[in-house]
Design a protein around this motif. Structure first.
Motif, mmCIF file in Angstrom:
data_model
loop_
_atom_site.group_PDB
_atom_site.id
_atom_site.type_symbol
_atom_site.label_atom_id
_atom_site.label_comp_id
_atom_site.label_asym_id
_atom_site.label_seq_id
_atom_site.Cartn_x
_atom_site.Cartn_y
_atom_site.Cartn_z
ATOM 1 N N SER A 194 0.851 -1.189 0.000
ATOM 2 C CA SER A 194 0.000 0.000 0.000
ATOM 3 C C SER A 194 0.887 1.239 0.000
ATOM 4 C CB SER A 194 -0.929 -0.007 1.220
ATOM 5 O OG SER A 194 -0.171 -0.077 2.403
ATOM 6 N N GLY A 195 0.251 2.378 -0.220
ATOM 7 C CA GLY A 195 1.001 3.624 -0.177
ATOM 8 C C GLY A 195 1.437 4.100 -1.544
ATOM 9 N N THR A 196 2.332 5.104 -1.537
ATOM 10 C CA THR A 196 2.717 5.773 -2.780
ATOM 11 C C THR A 196 4.077 5.339 -3.304
ATOM 12 O OG1 THR A 196 3.682 7.591 -1.509
ATOM 13 C CG2 THR A 196 1.359 7.814 -2.164
ATOM 14 N N GLU A 197 4.808 4.511 -2.569
ATOM 15 C CA GLU A 197 6.148 4.113 -2.975
ATOM 16 C C GLU A 197 6.156 2.653 -3.428
ATOM 17 O OE1 GLU A 197 8.561 6.320 -3.038
ATOM 18 O OE2 GLU A 197 7.299 7.861 -2.139
ATOM 19 N N VAL A 198 7.032 2.359 -4.403
ATOM 20 C CA VAL A 198 7.193 0.969 -4.845
ATOM 21 C C VAL A 198 7.882 0.155 -3.760
ATOM 22 C CG1 VAL A 198 8.338 -0.526 -6.530
ATOM 23 C CG2 VAL A 198 7.246 1.611 -7.285
ATOM 24 N N THR A 199 8.914 0.740 -3.152
ATOM 25 C CA THR A 199 9.673 0.034 -2.117
ATOM 26 C C THR A 199 9.750 0.882 -0.849
ATOM 27 O OG1 THR A 199 11.762 0.971 -2.880
ATOM 28 C CG2 THR A 199 11.105 -1.147 -3.822
ATOM 29 N N ARG A 200 10.059 0.223 0.266
ATOM 30 C CA ARG A 200 10.328 0.916 1.525
ATOM 31 C C ARG A 200 11.691 0.445 1.996
ATOM 32 N NH1 ARG A 200 4.424 -0.069 3.828
ATOM 33 N NH2 ARG A 200 3.374 1.436 2.506
ATOM 34 N N VAL A 201 12.678 1.266 1.697
ATOM 35 C CA VAL A 201 14.067 0.856 1.899
ATOM 36 C C VAL A 201 14.360 0.569 3.364
ATOM 37 C CG1 VAL A 201 16.466 1.556 1.593
ATOM 38 C CG2 VAL A 201 14.761 2.161 -0.131
ATOM 39 N N ASP A 350 -9.278 -21.473 -4.872
ATOM 40 C CA ASP A 350 -8.442 -21.341 -3.672
ATOM 41 C C ASP A 350 -8.758 -20.008 -3.004
ATOM 42 O OD1 ASP A 350 -6.339 -20.902 -1.800
ATOM 43 O OD2 ASP A 350 -5.115 -22.371 -2.870
ATOM 44 N N GLU A 351 -9.445 -20.043 -1.877
ATOM 45 C CA GLU A 351 -9.902 -18.816 -1.221
ATOM 46 C C GLU A 351 -8.752 -17.953 -0.721
ATOM 47 O OE1 GLU A 351 -12.568 -19.946 1.819
ATOM 48 O OE2 GLU A 351 -14.171 -20.558 0.437
ATOM 49 N N ARG A 352 -7.575 -18.556 -0.568
ATOM 50 C CA ARG A 352 -6.455 -17.792 -0.024
ATOM 51 C C ARG A 352 -5.952 -16.740 -1.016
ATOM 52 N NH1 ARG A 352 -2.628 -22.747 1.247
ATOM 53 N NH2 ARG A 352 -3.572 -23.329 -0.750
ATOM 54 N N LEU A 353 -6.142 -16.985 -2.313
ATOM 55 C CA LEU A 353 -5.540 -16.077 -3.285
ATOM 56 C C LEU A 353 -6.437 -15.756 -4.474
ATOM 57 C CD1 LEU A 353 -2.697 -14.730 -3.443
ATOM 58 C CD2 LEU A 353 -2.049 -16.511 -5.054
ATOM 59 N N ALA A 354 -7.554 -16.477 -4.630
ATOM 60 C CA ALA A 354 -8.345 -16.366 -5.861
ATOM 61 C C ALA A 354 -8.754 -14.927 -6.168
ATOM 62 C CB ALA A 354 -9.581 -17.248 -5.757
ATOM 63 N N ALA A 355 -9.073 -14.151 -5.127
ATOM 64 C CA ALA A 355 -9.548 -12.786 -5.364
ATOM 65 C C ALA A 355 -8.430 -11.750 -5.316
ATOM 66 C CB ALA A 355 -10.613 -12.430 -4.320
ATOM 67 N N HIS A 356 -7.201 -12.203 -5.162
ATOM 68 C CA HIS A 356 -6.098 -11.250 -5.021
ATOM 69 C C HIS A 356 -5.792 -10.587 -6.365
ATOM 70 C CE1 HIS A 356 -2.182 -9.572 -3.961
ATOM 71 N NE2 HIS A 356 -2.494 -9.795 -2.695
ATOM 72 N N TYR A 357 -5.438 -9.305 -6.299
ATOM 73 C CA TYR A 357 -5.242 -8.577 -7.557
ATOM 74 C C TYR A 357 -4.062 -9.104 -8.346
ATOM 75 C CZ TYR A 357 -1.148 -5.903 -6.095
ATOM 76 O OH TYR A 357 0.113 -5.529 -5.722
ATOM 77 N N ARG A 358 -3.074 -9.719 -7.684
ATOM 78 C CA ARG A 358 -1.920 -10.232 -8.425
ATOM 79 C C ARG A 358 -2.322 -11.381 -9.351
ATOM 80 N NH1 ARG A 358 2.915 -8.224 -7.546
ATOM 81 N NH2 ARG A 358 3.298 -6.990 -5.680
ATOM 82 N N SER A 386 -8.297 -3.224 -7.574
ATOM 83 C CA SER A 386 -8.090 -3.975 -6.325
ATOM 84 C C SER A 386 -6.755 -3.665 -5.661
ATOM 85 C CB SER A 386 -8.175 -5.480 -6.605
ATOM 86 O OG SER A 386 -9.427 -5.816 -7.159
ATOM 87 N N SER A 387 -5.824 -3.091 -6.404
ATOM 88 C CA SER A 387 -4.498 -2.832 -5.839
ATOM 89 C C SER A 387 -4.552 -1.668 -4.851
ATOM 90 C CB SER A 387 -3.499 -2.521 -6.958
ATOM 91 O OG SER A 387 -2.255 -2.141 -6.394
ATOM 92 N N ARG A 393 -1.051 0.426 -9.185
ATOM 93 C CA ARG A 393 -2.335 0.751 -9.782
ATOM 94 C C ARG A 393 -2.136 1.575 -11.060
ATOM 95 N NH1 ARG A 393 -5.693 4.415 -6.145
ATOM 96 N NH2 ARG A 393 -5.246 2.726 -4.698
ATOM 97 N N ARG A 394 -1.253 2.549 -10.993
ATOM 98 C CA ARG A 394 -0.989 3.373 -12.177
ATOM 99 C C ARG A 394 -0.395 2.532 -13.301
ATOM 100 N NH1 ARG A 394 1.568 8.449 -8.802
ATOM 101 N NH2 ARG A 394 -0.399 9.529 -8.374
ATOM 102 N N TYR A 395 0.481 1.618 -12.922
ATOM 103 C CA TYR A 395 1.109 0.762 -13.928
ATOM 104 C C TYR A 395 0.063 -0.111 -14.630
ATOM 105 C CZ TYR A 395 3.950 -2.842 -16.033
ATOM 106 O OH TYR A 395 4.497 -3.698 -16.937
ATOM 107 N N LEU A 396 -0.820 -0.717 -13.848
ATOM 108 C CA LEU A 396 -1.843 -1.593 -14.429
ATOM 109 C C LEU A 396 -2.820 -0.795 -15.292
ATOM 110 C CD1 LEU A 396 -2.394 -3.733 -11.219
ATOM 111 C CD2 LEU A 396 -1.436 -4.569 -13.369
ATOM 112 N N GLU A 397 -3.161 0.404 -14.846
ATOM 113 C CA GLU A 397 -4.038 1.264 -15.659
ATOM 114 C C GLU A 397 -3.358 1.634 -16.978
ATOM 115 O OE1 GLU A 397 -6.503 3.485 -12.018
ATOM 116 O OE2 GLU A 397 -4.736 4.438 -12.922
ATOM 117 N N ALA A 398 -2.044 1.849 -16.915
ATOM 118 C CA ALA A 398 -1.308 2.178 -18.141
ATOM 119 C C ALA A 398 -1.332 1.002 -19.123
ATOM 120 C CB ALA A 398 0.132 2.562 -17.799
ATOM 121 N N GLN A 399 -1.256 -0.212 -18.589
ATOM 122 C CA GLN A 399 -1.311 -1.385 -19.467
ATOM 123 C C GLN A 399 -2.675 -1.485 -20.146
ATOM 124 O OE1 GLN A 399 1.387 -3.248 -20.235
ATOM 125 N NE2 GLN A 399 2.370 -1.676 -18.968
#
Length: 425
Positions: A194-201, A350-358, A386-387, A393-399
């Motif tokens: 979550s948040g605005t950064e790709v990574t949290r160093v 698989d309920e653990r991951l089926a709805a996950h955005y990845r 869902s992200s 989210r921006r990357y997926l929208e760009a795709q």
């Protein structure tokens, strides 16, 4: 004197001081408060008076005195304090010959705690992060994180946890919990959920530091080495994972000259030794997969057949929906997108991951490769909605937008585009 050396010494010495006090007094809450006061005193005194010869010993002495003062200052608790004072040996607390940090890590990852509490307590007690820093890292209000840490310490206390290494029969299982917590900390830093950064160093750096520490204490453990190798190999790509404007750069588009060759060399050496001399484990296999990616001069040179084989072994050894998801990508690269989609379909129930955005994002990518562009665009948009990570989210929208653009040509796109272009790491 620069504050950087002081901060580094304090971060290394703090868990040793806390471990020494808990070993002697057995009161996690009170000992942790006393060490925090000692750290504050060190921050004020060391830059002016110089760093003591034995930083850990200095912290232990000061913290022990603060603990005694703290107990004696509360009149309403006088009777219990007196009993406590008589129950502990007199004299200064000595620095243990052995580094107690691993024992402290094991206590912070007590099986009575939830993974979220294990992570928070580890970062506070062993990592030396303040409550505010941990709260910022996990995007929760500071009072919420303070309550979580406080409840974790109380729960450890109520569970009757003793400050001592677990019995040999439990040692490997408890170490596995520690490694899992460090793995979670690194992953949250590497691909922020979550948040605005790709990574949290701050999180990736702390996870690597603590895993190095565990590796120093358990140098012959193949899974410890495998986890450290996995972190180093993934972290080697950090500078190339974002563009100048902070946008996410997928693996196939990354400038590999920006990868950290020193980390790659160290990671490959670690996993190579571990694979030769230790029982095979999930972290070693994931590190081996990361090494295959690291060794490819260009994305198109990636040995996907070897990666597919490694994922098959990993799924047999440690089955999980995440492993299945990653294997679907590798299978698609070897046998075509339809084969990947077929494997992905096995996760639908698989309920653990089926709805996950990845899952949705990978399905979008494979639809795109298969030439089913309407389905791909719809899935990219579903995944974006869902992200909770703004860059993703921006990357997926760009795709999705790329597939909808007037100049988009499916046949031209398929022949010219690297098949990994649309897949975020």
């Amino acid at each position: 004197m620069s504050s950087a050396p002081v901060e580094g010494l304090l971060r290394e010495a703090a868990p040793r001081a806390l471990a020494a006090l808990i070993r002697r007094h057995g009161r996690f809450d009170a000992c942790e408060d006393a060490v925090q006061e000692a750290l504050l005193a060190a921050n004020l005194q060391w830059p002016e008076r110089g760093i003591p010869d034995d930083p850990a010993g200095w912290l232990i002495t000061v913290a022990s005195r603060r603990l005694t003062d703290q107990l004696r200052s509360n009149e309403s608790r006088r009777r219990r304090e007196d009993a406590f004072a008589f129950s502990v040996p007199r004299g200064d607390v000595e620095v243990a010959d052995e580094d107690d940090t691993l024992t402290l890590l094991l206590m912070c990852c007590h099986p009575e705690l939830t993974p979220a509490s294990q992570t928070a307590l580890t970062l506070r007690a062993v990592g030396g992060l303040t409550t505010a820093e941990i709260a910022r890292a996990f995007l929760v209000p500071e009072p919420t994180m303070a309550q979580r840490i406080s409840r974790a310490k109380q729960r450890v206390q109520r569970a009757g946890a003793r400050f001592e290494p677990p019995p040999p029969s439990d040692a490997q299982a408890r170490l596995a919990v520690v490694l899992h917590v460090l793995y979670l900390v690194f992953n949250e830093g590497y691909a922020a959920t979550s948040g605005t950064e790709v990574t949290r160093v701050e999180l990736t750096a702390e996870a690597i530091r603590l895993t190095r520490l565990v590796h120093d204490l358990r140098p012959d453990d193949g899974e410890v080495a495998g986890l450290l190798a996995l972190m180093l190999l993934n972290d080697s790509r950090r500078r190339a994972r974002t563009g100048p404007d902070g946008t996410l750069v997928p693996l196939a588009k990354q400038d590999r000259s920006r990868w950290d060759l020193g980390l790659i060399e160290e990671g490959i050496e670690l996993v190579t030794v571990a694979l030769k001399g230790s029982p095979l484990g999930p972290y070693q296999l994931q590190a081996a997969i990361a090494a295959v990616h690291a060794e490819a001069p260009e994305a198109m040179d990636t040995d996907w057949a070897q990666i597919t084989a490694l994922y098959e072994v990993l799924e047999r050894l440690s089955p999980s929906p995440v492993v299945r998801l990653n294997r679907a990508v590798a299978v698609a690269m070897v046998d075509g997108p339809e084969a990947g989609l077929d494997l992905l379909a096995t996760l639908d129930k698989d309920e653990r991951l089926a709805a996950h955005y990845r899952v949705t994002a990978v399905r979008a990518h494979l639809f795109d490769l298969a030439g089913e562009h309407d389905a791909a665009r719809s899935s990219f948009l579903d995944a974006a909605r869902s992200s909770t990570s703004l860059p993703e989210r921006r990357y997926l929208e760009a795709q999705a937008e790329r597939l909808n653009s007037p100049g988009f040509s499916p046949s031209r796109c398929r022949s010219d585009r690297n098949p990994l272009d649309a897949l975020p790491e």
